[in-house]
Design a protein around this motif. Sequence first.
Motif, PDB file in Angstrom:
ATOM      1  N   LYS A 201       0.829  -1.272  -0.058  1.00  0.00           N
ATOM      2  CA  LYS A 201      -0.015  -0.018  -0.096  1.00  0.00           C
ATOM      3  C   LYS A 201       0.688   1.341   0.061  1.00  0.00           C
ATOM      4  O   LYS A 201       1.970   1.306   0.795  1.00  0.00           O
ATOM      5  CB  LYS A 201      -0.851   0.098   1.167  1.00  0.00           C
ATOM      6  N   ASP A 202       0.183   2.286  -0.792  1.00  0.00           N
ATOM      7  CA  ASP A 202       0.891   3.640  -0.582  1.00  0.00           C
ATOM      8  C   ASP A 202       0.456   4.245   0.773  1.00  0.00           C
ATOM      9  O   ASP A 202      -0.813   4.836   0.543  1.00  0.00           O
ATOM     10  CB  ASP A 202       0.556   4.143  -1.805  1.00  0.00           C
ATOM     11  N   ILE A 203       1.329   4.264   1.724  1.00  0.00           N
ATOM     12  CA  ILE A 203       0.633   4.840   2.946  1.00  0.00           C
ATOM     13  C   ILE A 203       1.262   6.380   3.166  1.00  0.00           C
ATOM     14  O   ILE A 203       2.564   6.309   3.446  1.00  0.00           O
ATOM     15  CB  ILE A 203       0.801   4.101   4.204  1.00  0.00           C
ATOM     16  N   ARG A 204       0.540   7.362   3.289  1.00  0.00           N
ATOM     17  CA  ARG A 204       0.804   8.495   3.829  1.00  0.00           C
ATOM     18  C   ARG A 204       0.514   8.738   5.171  1.00  0.00           C
ATOM     19  O   ARG A 204      -0.521   8.368   5.411  1.00  0.00           O
ATOM     20  CB  ARG A 204       0.468   9.914   2.964  1.00  0.00           C
ATOM     21  N   TYR A 205       1.231  10.009   5.901  1.00  0.00           N
ATOM     22  CA  TYR A 205       0.605  10.171   7.254  1.00  0.00           C
ATOM     23  C   TYR A 205       0.869  11.609   7.520  1.00  0.00           C
ATOM     24  O   TYR A 205       1.721  12.088   6.949  1.00  0.00           O
ATOM     25  CB  TYR A 205       1.223   9.035   8.364  1.00  0.00           C
TER      26      TYR A 205
END
Length: 342
Positions: A201-205
């Motif tokens: 998954k492409d996870i941004r935070y």
Amino acid sequence: MPPIKNITAQDLYEKLKNIKLGASCCQYSLKKCEELVPLINKINRLKAEQNAVILAHTYVTPEIIYGVADHVGDSYGLSKKACETSAQKIVFVAVRFMGETAKILNPEKEVLVPARDAGCTLADSINGEKVRELRKQFPEHTFVCYVNTTVDVKAECDVCVTSSNVYNIVASIPSDKIYFLPDQYMGQNLIFEMNRRGVKKDIRYYHGSCTVHEEIPAEEIDHIRQEYPDVVVVAHPECKPEVCQKADFIGSTAQMFSFIKNSTAKDFLMLTECGLGHRIKVENPGKNLVGTCRICDFMKSNSLEDIYRVMTDPAPHERVVIEESLRLKALKSIEAMFQFSD
Ligand code: 13P
Ligand code: SF4
């Protein structure tokens, strides 16, 4: 009227006498219990008269947990209890976002939050307007909010999660683009865990943090392991990744409690708020807790005096009121969490 719980100072003292860790506010003599019990019993009488329930987070002081609380737990467990209760009044002894979650789920009930300082550095790090900006910037991402957020933030997100289900829920979300907010460390821990599970998954935070868990240094684990080679280290996922990666178990407050209770090990280092250690000392006194613990001043700003006062004469800001269209939007993200968790 339900039966009124009446406790004696000796009963209370027998429970609390083993608590030695944490601040002096959480240490008990028989004399201190004698002073506390009259107010405890007044609150227990009020609960029965008012058809009220007291939900208390594990981080609040032991005299609240063992004196007046009907249910004690973590944010997920307490939100479930808020859904199940038949009481008309919910006194949420924790911080404001937890009371808000109870109100989102129970609009017809009165929800009261007695904490003097009911904030939370995570919940206060972002608002709904900021989420709307981020959604414009990342239009293809599914927005996942941690439960430690205000109602206007939940209303702008797709799915709410708690520390007990964040990894499983994110792994099950069909979208491969996730924006996680507001905890940067939980976001980094999430990326690590998804990679470990082989979930792409492409996870941004976002850049929020819990000041209580953020301050726990990874070196503490190395020092303790030198002294106690068999120590089992448990950590909350709000801790930094370098801490979580050295821990033996990562979980929510209730998950850490169950893990320690069911473990055959003797020595434990708990990298979280002191309240969990207090409960272990009372409910599992055979376990040896080593190292130090941290205090959340927001959770510890709840007192018996304020619980009594909100039940008799609440100030306007202690009553949770949420505008209906906002509540319905926020409810969607919480219902999505329950659907993923079932
Ligand atoms: P839990 O989900 O473990 O209750 O955590 C909430 C919290 O505020 C931890 O700092
Ligand atoms: Fe918020 Fe941290 Fe306190 Fe939990 S421990 S309520 S995340 S400030």
